[in-house]
Design an enzyme around this catalytic site. Structure first.
Site, PDB file in Angstrom:
ATOM      1  N   ALA A 170      11.601 -32.830 -39.788  1.00 35.87           N
ATOM      2  CA  ALA A 170      10.341 -33.526 -40.071  1.00 35.87           C
ATOM      3  C   ALA A 170       9.171 -32.581 -39.843  1.00 35.87           C
ATOM      4  CB  ALA A 170      10.209 -34.768 -39.194  1.00 35.87           C
ATOM      5  N   ASP A 171       8.093 -32.828 -40.565  1.00 36.02           N
ATOM      6  CA  ASP A 171       6.888 -32.035 -40.368  1.00 36.02           C
ATOM      7  C   ASP A 171       5.688 -32.862 -40.801  1.00 36.02           C
ATOM      8  OD1 ASP A 171       6.121 -29.126 -39.622  1.00 36.02           O
ATOM      9  OD2 ASP A 171       4.848 -29.604 -41.332  1.00 36.02           O
TER      10      ASP A 171
END
Length: 202
Positions: free
Chosen positions: A78-79
């Site tokens: 995730a980012d």
């Protein structure tokens, strides 16, 4: 209480306390294993500039790096990126940089792009991107200083120098988008994917 039905826990390729709290709150058994990815090099090598594309790229790369070490496991990367128009913001290095970011964001709307990707045995099997629009209220130097005094080192742990779930809520006059996106994970889309793979009991 867990709703996870996988034979082994989900791997979260991140050390983000907010993302870990979201997964734990959703009853997903997981273990956090950071990707140790050189994010700056990954972005420069991609030639991407759109904030959503950068968030998606880094989510994929994080998941892929960890997946390569854990055969058969579901790995979530995730980012999150923050942008005002095409200007990207990064986590501030210290108080002075945090103050500068808040001055730039004050009285303006900005977008948060939260991306997630799931990789298993080197194959990307899921990808999602969600967007929230945040409008920060006008802030003078005294208000910024008071906030930074109260928030302390926490301002260096997230892009934009705030956590909406904490003292950062005082900085805003309008929020458009779901809570999970703001915290850094398109959780509803992720849960739908996990259900489709019979990894959740509900």
């Amino acid at each position: 209480m867990t709703l996870w039905r996988g034979t082994e826990p989900l791997i979260l390729a991140s050390q983000s306390p907010a993302r870990q709290a979201l997964l734990a709150g959703a009853g997903i058994a997981f273990e956090a294993i950071p990707a140790n990815l050189d994010e700056r090099a990954a972005v420069l090598g991609s030639a991407l500039s759109a904030p959503g594309e950068i968030a998606a790229l880094l989510a994929r790369e994080k998941a892929a790096v960890v997946s390569a070490k854990y055969s058969g496991r579901w790995v979530l990367g995730a980012d999150q990126t923050l942008a005002v128009g095409e200007r990207l913001f990064n986590k501030p290095a210290g108080r002075a940089q945090a103050a500068g970011q808040l001055r730039a964001l004050a009285g303006q709307a900005h977008e948060l792009y939260s991306a997630a990707a799931v990789v298993r045995d080197g194959e990307m099997v899921f990808e999602a991107l969600s967007i929230a629009r945040m409008t920060m209220r006008p802030l003078d130097d005294a208000a910024i200083s008071a906030y930074l005094d109260a928030a302390g080192e926490a301002v260096t742990t997230s892009v934009g120098a705030y956590q909406l779930e904490g003292l950062g809520v005082h900085l805003f006059e309008r929020v458009e988008g779901d809570h999970f996106t703001i915290l850094g994970l398109p959780l509803l889309a992720l849960l739908e994917f996990l259900r489709s793979r019979r990894l959740l009991a509900v």
